[in-house]
Write a protein that holds these residues in place. Structure first.
Motif, PDB file in Angstrom:
ATOM      1  N   UNK A 110      -7.995  -2.731  29.829  1.00 17.73           N
ATOM      2  CA  UNK A 110      -6.748  -2.555  28.722  1.00 17.73           C
ATOM      3  C   UNK A 110      -5.454  -2.519  29.270  1.00 17.73           C
ATOM      4  N   UNK A 111      -4.639  -3.228  29.036  1.00 16.71           N
ATOM      5  CA  UNK A 111      -3.293  -2.894  29.756  1.00 16.71           C
ATOM      6  C   UNK A 111      -2.768  -1.632  29.985  1.00 16.71           C
TER       7      UNK A 111
ATOM      8  N   UNK B  25     -16.399  -5.169  21.754  1.00 19.85           N
ATOM      9  CA  UNK B  25     -17.287  -4.778  22.765  1.00 19.85           C
ATOM     10  C   UNK B  25     -16.684  -4.785  24.213  1.00 19.85           C
ATOM     11  N   UNK B  26     -15.622  -5.853  24.166  1.00 16.68           N
ATOM     12  CA  UNK B  26     -14.725  -5.724  25.333  1.00 16.68           C
ATOM     13  C   UNK B  26     -13.741  -4.850  25.743  1.00 16.68           C
ATOM     14  N   UNK B  27     -13.550  -3.885  24.856  1.00 17.50           N
ATOM     15  CA  UNK B  27     -12.613  -2.784  24.902  1.00 17.50           C
ATOM     16  C   UNK B  27     -11.274  -3.226  24.500  1.00 17.50           C
ATOM     17  N   UNK B  28     -11.047  -4.287  23.824  1.00 17.85           N
ATOM     18  CA  UNK B  28      -9.679  -4.890  23.510  1.00 17.85           C
ATOM     19  C   UNK B  28      -9.540  -4.802  22.008  1.00 17.85           C
ATOM     20  N   UNK B  29     -10.430  -4.144  21.113  1.00 16.34           N
ATOM     21  CA  UNK B  29     -10.347  -4.228  19.600  1.00 16.34           C
ATOM     22  C   UNK B  29      -8.934  -3.745  19.093  1.00 16.34           C
TER      23      UNK B  29
ATOM     24  N   UNK C 278      -0.562  -7.399  24.413  1.00 15.08           N
ATOM     25  CA  UNK C 278      -0.745  -6.321  25.602  1.00 15.08           C
ATOM     26  C   UNK C 278       0.990  -5.893  25.704  1.00 15.08           C
ATOM     27  N   UNK C 279       0.985  -4.556  25.156  1.00 14.77           N
ATOM     28  CA  UNK C 279       2.194  -3.971  25.195  1.00 14.77           C
ATOM     29  C   UNK C 279       2.766  -4.073  26.569  1.00 14.77           C
ATOM     30  N   UNK C 280       4.002  -4.400  26.596  1.00 18.84           N
ATOM     31  CA  UNK C 280       4.778  -4.344  27.992  1.00 18.84           C
ATOM     32  C   UNK C 280       4.358  -5.503  28.837  1.00 18.84           C
ATOM     33  N   UNK C 281       3.527  -6.345  28.405  1.00 12.52           N
ATOM     34  CA  UNK C 281       2.969  -7.444  29.278  1.00 12.52           C
ATOM     35  C   UNK C 281       3.298  -8.954  28.551  1.00 12.52           C
ATOM     36  N   UNK C 282       2.809  -9.031  27.204  1.00  8.97           N
ATOM     37  CA  UNK C 282       2.826 -10.156  26.707  1.00  8.97           C
ATOM     38  C   UNK C 282       1.711 -10.291  25.589  1.00  8.97           C
ATOM     39  N   UNK C 283       1.686 -11.700  25.298  1.00  5.08           N
ATOM     40  CA  UNK C 283       0.350 -11.966  24.403  1.00  5.08           C
ATOM     41  C   UNK C 283      -0.362 -12.988  25.014  1.00  5.08           C
ATOM     42  N   UNK C 284      -1.551 -13.047  24.589  1.00  6.07           N
ATOM     43  CA  UNK C 284      -2.820 -14.185  25.418  1.00  6.07           C
ATOM     44  C   UNK C 284      -3.870 -14.457  24.324  1.00  6.07           C
TER      45      UNK C 284
END
Lengths: 415, 415
Positions: free
Chosen positions: A5-6, B326-330, B379-385
């Motif tokens: 996670x970021x 499952x990948x921790x990005x929910x 992704x806060x502070x980073x951007x989107x994907x």
């Protein structure tokens, strides 16, 4: 693999680029609407349409703006309340957990449910209207959309400055256009190059129109006979378009030497609109086009000579028609044959199709109104020709906000 | 001086560039709507909205399309009848001298006035609806807009070909984008360059959306943290925008090295839409972005593994959510925090916001449905994907209409 996670975990918000609307603007606009509500014996208005929301609250989030006949307005926001709070100068911005929460929120925070409520019935779809009324048990609705349109027709000095900024954008795009015009370009290709420059300068892209089914994309960049296609639009020119699905605007036609190119461009910046037309060509323009253009300028001058506060739209309209007829071009003015439209201009502001409409109406011009005046001719087999400027009505007459030189620009062939 | 009237005096019409819609398409669509009308015991539908008019008549002129429960449809046209006759494969195209002539024309030419009439109440504004009902004395109206939306969700092979052509356009624009990306460009500048290429290739500009207040301009070309701004739009990403007046889309932010650039682009060609997202950057993408992108591709693959006719939207939706969790990005899937949206895709066709909505609904997928699937992370502070493709539902599963390679493109710095 589990993605990391970021690191940053703060709120995802980024400040908007532009200055928020001044609080004094919003206060004066709300106060003016409240006069209407009291005159009409309405308890409140609930505003929901994007352009009106922006006008009265400075933000276009998913929200209901409650304006009581007396007292403070409240913006009830479904999404995004964070952004609404950042953008709106209103003090009362309340988060709403879904539309059904509106009923309780009005009871708790807005002095109760309105009995007689003003809604924007000119733009609100029937099913959305029924859903909204369902949230206001016992309420009776009346249209305030048309009253809002009338209010918005008279601009404040702040709004006139914003429209002047849009006008400066279109002046700059016009200055750029001849530099990219060359033989072999299609209308679509040329439009893309010019539109890219507009974007670079801050054109917002989205052009708002209030009329049902009305659509516009950057205006009408039309060349030669493409400019003479009939259209569903309430405009003198519309173009062939790329397909019947849109049926207006540019086509795949290759621009030819001597084609009159109607450079009709709509600039929208920070919400506000300026509308503009000049003439362009590759090589010399045909004489018939030059002559008709001179008549368009003469019609514009005739309007400028009569237009001031208190003069009716009819007087303004007829002054232009008289010039076209005197010069033998009456049958080609503002379209040709069955396609003629009966107006020579329209208000511009947060929407492209605002009041006043310069037609055979007895509505008087008022100080602070801003309109695009667009005397144009359709010459069958040749193309279209005309000029358009965005003017503000001042105490003594018109002042042009679009300021680019009006002389047609002929780009040398082979340049 | 009297300007010389132009020599040519024929009608000002120019042929549209594209092929008219095949008669068999329109006939099948009208016949399908007639089944609905008979099931609902409606005498007729009167269609007026642009996207629906195009769907059922092949043209978008100012008109009323009368579809009786049995018998032939008639297009009553106010403006331009010449163009409607040229573009529509319907045999009955009748000129109407103003809206008030509709009543008499229906009596004379359409077997009388309907008693129970279907109207597009989901899009028709209240005042336009009241005006229309006033032209149909004695008629009772019911909504057919939602039924039309359901009908339009299942595409014919002809429509799937049109959407594939739009998909080919966006594939080509994506191929072009890295060639113009360079350090120092603002988001608005980069968008303009890419949009110019889209126009050259025939992008129609206008993007139609059915939802009230929904607006879109070419999609969302967002860079770095701009992509994480919250929004009023029903989309996972929306962007900062150039001002609060639009509050979505590109900003004046200068693109920085390593910014994840979300290339979310909507192509519309001959009326039909394809929606598309890929990842781009100047220099290498951050690891967190690459990892989240891999999860987006995995979510897409999970959907492709389950989606076929008869499977519910809920099953499809949950298959993607399960991967994100499952990948921790929910917590970052389809927005972040309060800004998460509860869908992973939407139908596309003549409008961008069509059925099916891939959400927690028990509506089953049907063969011929076309949707954009867009698993995305903020992704806060980073951007989107994220990734987005336009798929058609076939008997055995999904087929992608957008076909560009999915690998992120990293443009070398200093290129």
């Amino acid at each position: 693999m589990a993605a990391r996670p970021p690191a940053a975990a703060g709120p995802p918000f980024v400040e908007p680029a532009a200055t928020p609307m001044p609080a004094a603007e919003v206060e004066a606009r709300v106060a003016r609407l409240q006069v209407t509500l009291r005159e009409r014996e309405l308890d409140a208005a609930l505003i929901v349409q994007n352009a009106d929301l922006f006008y009265f609250s400075g933000t276009v989030q998913q929200s209901y703006l409650h304006v009581p006949a007396e007292g403070e307005a409240t913006l009830f926001v479904r999404r995004s309340v964070e952004r609404a709070r950042c953008e709106s100068p209103l003090e009362r911005v309340v988060e709403l957990d879904g539309p059904r929460a509106l009923t309780g929120a009005l009871r708790a925070l807005a002095g109760g449910l309105p009995r007689r409520v003003g809604l924007e019935l000119d733009v609100l779809p029937v099913t959305a209207y029924e859903r909204l009324l369902g949230l206001l048990p016992g309420a009776e609705a009346e249209d305030v959309g048309r009253a809002i349109v009338r209010q918005r027709a008279v601009k404040s000095p702040y709004e006139i400055d914003r429209i002047a900024a849009a006008a400066a954008l279109v002046d700059a795009v016009w200055d750029y256009a001849p530099r990219v015009l060359r033989a072999g370009l299609t209308e679509a290709e040329f439009a893309g190059l010019v539109e890219a420059e507009a974007r670079r300068l801050g054109h917002q892209g989205v052009i708002r129109m209030r009329g049902f089914n009305q659509e516009m994309f950057y205006g009408q960049l039309l060349t030669g006979p493409s400019a003479t296609a009939p259209s569903f639009l309430d405009t003198p020119l519309a173009g062939t378009g790329l397909s019947p699905a849109v049926a207006q605007g540019v086509s795949f036609r290759t621009i030819a030497a001597g084609d009159p190119i109607v450079f009709d461009f709509v600039a929208v910046r920070e919400g506000y609109t300026a509308d503009f037309t000049r003439m362009l060509s590759l090589g010399p323009l045909p004489d018939a086009v030059r002559q008709a253009y001179a008549v368009a300028l003469e019609a514009q001058a005739a309007v400028a000579a009569v237009a001031r506060p208190g003069v009716t739209c009819r007087t303004v309209y007829e002054s232009a028609v008289a010039v076209a007829e005197r010069r033998g071009l009456g049958a080609h003015f503002m379209g040709c044959g069955a396609e003629q439209v009966r107006f020579i201009g329209h208000g511009v502001g947060l929407e492209l199709d605002e009041l006043p409409v310069l037609t055979t109406s007895d509505a008087p011009l008022e100080e602070g109104m801003v309109f695009a005046l667009e005397p144009k001719f359709v010459l069958p087999g040749v193309g279209a020709v005309g000029v358009e400027n965005t003017f503000v009505v001042e105490r003594d007459g018109l002042r042009a906000l679009t300021r680019a030189p009006e002389e047609p620009v002929e780009v040398p062939l082979g340049a």
